[in-house]
Design an enzyme around this catalytic site. Structure first.
Site, PDB file in Angstrom:
ATOM      1  N   TYR A 182       0.838  -1.205   0.000  1.00 36.07           N
ATOM      2  CA  TYR A 182       0.000   0.000   0.000  1.00 36.07           C
ATOM      3  C   TYR A 182       0.878   1.263   0.000  1.00 36.07           C
ATOM      4  O   TYR A 182       2.066   1.182  -0.272  1.00 36.07           O
ATOM      5  CB  TYR A 182      -0.994  -0.056   1.169  1.00 36.07           C
ATOM      6  CG  TYR A 182      -1.954  -1.226   1.009  1.00 36.07           C
ATOM      7  CD1 TYR A 182      -2.843  -1.269  -0.069  1.00 36.07           C
ATOM      8  CD2 TYR A 182      -1.926  -2.311   1.881  1.00 36.07           C
ATOM      9  CE1 TYR A 182      -3.692  -2.351  -0.248  1.00 36.07           C
ATOM     10  CE2 TYR A 182      -2.784  -3.397   1.705  1.00 36.07           C
ATOM     11  CZ  TYR A 182      -3.670  -3.413   0.637  1.00 36.07           C
ATOM     12  OH  TYR A 182      -4.500  -4.480   0.442  1.00 36.07           O
ATOM     13  N   ARG A 229       3.851  -1.196  10.836  1.00 37.19           N
ATOM     14  CA  ARG A 229       3.935  -2.514  10.199  1.00 37.19           C
ATOM     15  C   ARG A 229       4.757  -2.483   8.908  1.00 37.19           C
ATOM     16  O   ARG A 229       4.539  -1.620   8.055  1.00 37.19           O
ATOM     17  CB  ARG A 229       2.513  -3.014   9.881  1.00 37.19           C
ATOM     18  CG  ARG A 229       2.512  -4.403   9.305  1.00 37.19           C
ATOM     19  CD  ARG A 229       1.138  -5.034   9.218  1.00 37.19           C
ATOM     20  NE  ARG A 229       1.295  -6.463   9.454  1.00 37.19           N
ATOM     21  CZ  ARG A 229       0.451  -7.401   9.095  1.00 37.19           C
ATOM     22  NH1 ARG A 229      -0.689  -7.071   8.501  1.00 37.19           N
ATOM     23  NH2 ARG A 229       0.684  -8.669   9.339  1.00 37.19           N
ATOM     24  N   GLY A 301       1.814 -17.003   8.955  1.00 37.36           N
ATOM     25  CA  GLY A 301       1.982 -18.448   8.895  1.00 37.36           C
ATOM     26  C   GLY A 301       2.326 -19.117  10.217  1.00 37.36           C
ATOM     27  O   GLY A 301       2.770 -20.263  10.227  1.00 37.36           O
TER      28      GLY A 301
HETATM   29  C1  LIG Z   1      -9.135 -11.577   5.246  1.00 37.17           C
HETATM   30  C2  LIG Z   1      -7.808 -10.876   5.439  1.00 37.17           C
HETATM   31  C3  LIG Z   1      -7.767  -9.493   5.502  1.00 37.17           C
HETATM   32  C4  LIG Z   1      -6.555  -8.832   5.751  1.00 37.17           C
HETATM   33  N1  LIG Z   1      -6.541  -7.464   5.892  1.00 37.17           N
HETATM   34  C5  LIG Z   1      -5.420  -6.837   6.326  1.00 37.17           C
HETATM   35  C6  LIG Z   1      -5.449  -5.466   6.708  1.00 37.17           C
HETATM   36  O1  LIG Z   1      -6.491  -4.779   6.682  1.00 37.17           O
HETATM   37  N2  LIG Z   1      -4.284  -4.921   7.132  1.00 37.17           N
HETATM   38  C7  LIG Z   1      -3.117  -5.625   7.198  1.00 37.17           C
HETATM   39  O2  LIG Z   1      -2.093  -5.070   7.585  1.00 37.17           O
HETATM   40  N3  LIG Z   1      -3.078  -6.937   6.847  1.00 37.17           N
HETATM   41  C8  LIG Z   1      -4.198  -7.552   6.452  1.00 37.17           C
HETATM   42  N4  LIG Z   1      -4.166  -8.909   6.188  1.00 37.17           N
HETATM   43  C9  LIG Z   1      -2.924  -9.666   6.413  1.00 37.17           C
HETATM   44  C10 LIG Z   1      -2.927 -10.283   7.827  1.00 37.17           C
HETATM   45  O3  LIG Z   1      -2.780  -9.287   8.821  1.00 37.17           O
HETATM   46  C11 LIG Z   1      -1.757 -11.284   7.973  1.00 37.17           C
HETATM   47  O4  LIG Z   1      -0.565 -10.620   7.666  1.00 37.17           O
HETATM   48  C12 LIG Z   1      -1.910 -12.498   7.084  1.00 37.17           C
HETATM   49  O5  LIG Z   1      -3.197 -13.077   7.189  1.00 37.17           O
HETATM   50  C13 LIG Z   1      -0.856 -13.575   7.419  1.00 37.17           C
HETATM   51  O6  LIG Z   1      -1.012 -14.013   8.761  1.00 37.17           O
HETATM   52  P1  LIG Z   1      -1.676 -15.469   9.075  1.00 37.17           P
HETATM   53  O7  LIG Z   1      -0.803 -16.475   8.378  1.00 37.17           O
HETATM   54  O8  LIG Z   1      -1.616 -15.593  10.561  1.00 37.17           O
HETATM   55  O9  LIG Z   1      -3.063 -15.436   8.507  1.00 37.17           O
HETATM   56  C14 LIG Z   1      -5.359  -9.575   5.891  1.00 37.17           C
HETATM   57  C15 LIG Z   1      -5.412 -10.978   5.788  1.00 37.17           C
HETATM   58  C16 LIG Z   1      -6.620 -11.620   5.583  1.00 37.17           C
HETATM   59  C17 LIG Z   1      -6.658 -13.129   5.527  1.00 37.17           C
END
Ligand SMILES: Cc1cc2nc3c(=O)[nH]c(=O)nc-3n(C[C@H](O)[C@H](O)[C@H](O)COP(=O)(O)O)c2cc1C
Length: 369
Positions: A182, A229, A301
């Site tokens: 972004y 972040r 992950g």
């Molecule tokens: C449905 C969804 C929406 C997300 N929206 C954002 C967001 O608004 N801002 C952000 O920094 N990351 C967003 N992410 C990324 C997550 O914060 C995270 O980095 C990503 O899911 C990997 O982590 P995990 O393996 O624990 O799911 C989003 C991820 C998912 C699955």
């Protein structure tokens, strides 16, 4: 079981969290009202259900109309939106939770449909060749408008105003979303920033916008309540391609962040396999733990075992869980009791309504209160 490092409280100079399990920011597109305001009944209920997290970081919340790129995402630039967030925060605080608001500007990952036909803003007029989730469905991105100095100054003010609104709403802090392709990331990356002024070219110049925002927001919120972040090895997403300057850019930014007394730095391990890329860093926590002196949060992950291990190894202080938090509102208690995690339903990540949002079941006894 409860000797898990993930479940130990975290007390740092700027944070006092009851455990180290963080709910990662996730866009859920449920602010489907004309104001794009969150509400107590929807977002309030959703976050309150997850209040046993050591820290909740909200979904990205746009800092202005220009900052939006996805349908039904809650903003934090109007009074109505701020009021909605206040109701959300109250519900989380009633449950003893801690909640930061993620401040978001998508830059070029948007579409003229969101801006009365005007072009989205970006560091340079370069189309990411991605897609934007508009009210009429997924649409191809366009070539954005290169931000003028005036646009940059206005955007900095938009972040300042959003920080002020976050304080009004009662948030415990904010997270600057300078990640995942972004706006801020578009300034950092050589494929999206071809500027020849003070915001392009050298590493220092490409990082300038971030530090100007940080300097400016601290007039409205103490820097100790600001998290940030970064996703250094993001590659092939939203037109971001790594080059030989990418990791040195993040090395510079992260070292310089030591000059700011932030609440925390939130890093992501690579979102996809970058082991074949000569310019990528495959081990983000390991690389940056020795460089960054403040509280470090790691994401992407992780499961329970890997989360405990990364903290035990001393490579991070907290772990942010994304998708597991969608389907396990009681993630902390499940870790504590050793209860199997429920699967998430990807089909309802971004759909309106309660389904897939506030109807995931708890299977444990609340750990706090
Ligand atoms: C449905 C969804 C929406 C997300 N929206 C954002 C967001 O608004 N801002 C952000 O920094 N990351 C967003 N992410 C990324 C997550 O914060 C995270 O980095 C990503 O899911 C990997 O982590 P995990 O393996 O624990 O799911 C989003 C991820 C998912 C699955």
């Amino acid at each position: 079981m409860n000797k898990q490092t993930l479940l130990a409280p975290l007390k740092t100079k700027n944070l006092d969290l009851r455990n180290r399990v963080v709910m990662a920011p996730m866009t859920r597109s449920r602010a489907d009202n004309p104001e794009n305001a969150p509400s107590a009944e929807m977002q309030g209920e959703y976050y309150a259900q997850r209040a046993s997290a050591g820290l909740i970081i909200t979904e990205g919340s746009q800092v202005s109309e220009k900052a939006v790129g996805y349908i039904n995402t809650p903003g934090i630039h109007t009074e109505e939106q701020t009021k909605g967030w206040k109701d959300v925060v109250e519900k989380v605080h009633e449950k003893g939770g801690t909640i930061f608001c993620q401040l978001w500007h998508v830059g070029r990952i948007s579409h003229p449909d969101f801006h009365n036909g005007e072009l989205p803003l970006a560091p340079s007029a370069l189309n990411p060749n991605a897609q934007s989730y508009t009210p009429q469905g997924m649409k191809d991105t366009v070539t954005p408008k290169e931000m003028s100095k005036e646009d940059i100054d206005q955007t900095i003010q938009d972040f300042v105003q959003a920080a002020k609104h976050a304080v009004t709403a009662g948030f415990d802090g904010i997270e600057i979303h300078s990640s995942n392709g972004y706006l801020f990331h578009q300034f950092f990356n050589g494929t999206s920033n071809h500027r020849t002024d003070a915001y392009g070219g050298s590493i220092e110049n490409r990082s300038r916008f971030l530090f100007e925002v940080l300097e400016a927001v601290q007039t409205e919120i103490p820097i100790q309540k600001v998290g940030l972040r970064l996703n250094p090895s993001l590659n092939g997403i939203f037109g971001m391609m790594m080059d030989e300057q990418t990791i040195p850019t993040f090395d510079y930014i992260i070292a310089k962040l030591n000059d700011y007394d932030l609440a925390y730095l939130h890093l992501s391990e690579p979102f996809n396999d970058v082991s074949e890329l000569p310019f990528a860093e495959t081990q983000i926590a390991k690389r940056y733990r020795p460089i960054y002196k403040g509280a470090l949060m790691i994401n992407a992950g992780f499961d329970q075992k890997k989360g405990n291990e990364v903290i035990e190894a001393g490579d991070a202080d907290m772990v942010a869980y994304g998708k597991p938090y969608i389907s396990n509102p009681d993630l902390v208690e499940r870790f504590a009791e050793g209860v199997e995690l429920s699967d998430w339903d990807g089909d309802t990540f971004y759909t309106p309504g309660k389904k897939g949002f506030i109807d995931y079941e708890r299977k444990t006894t609340p750990m706090y209160q």
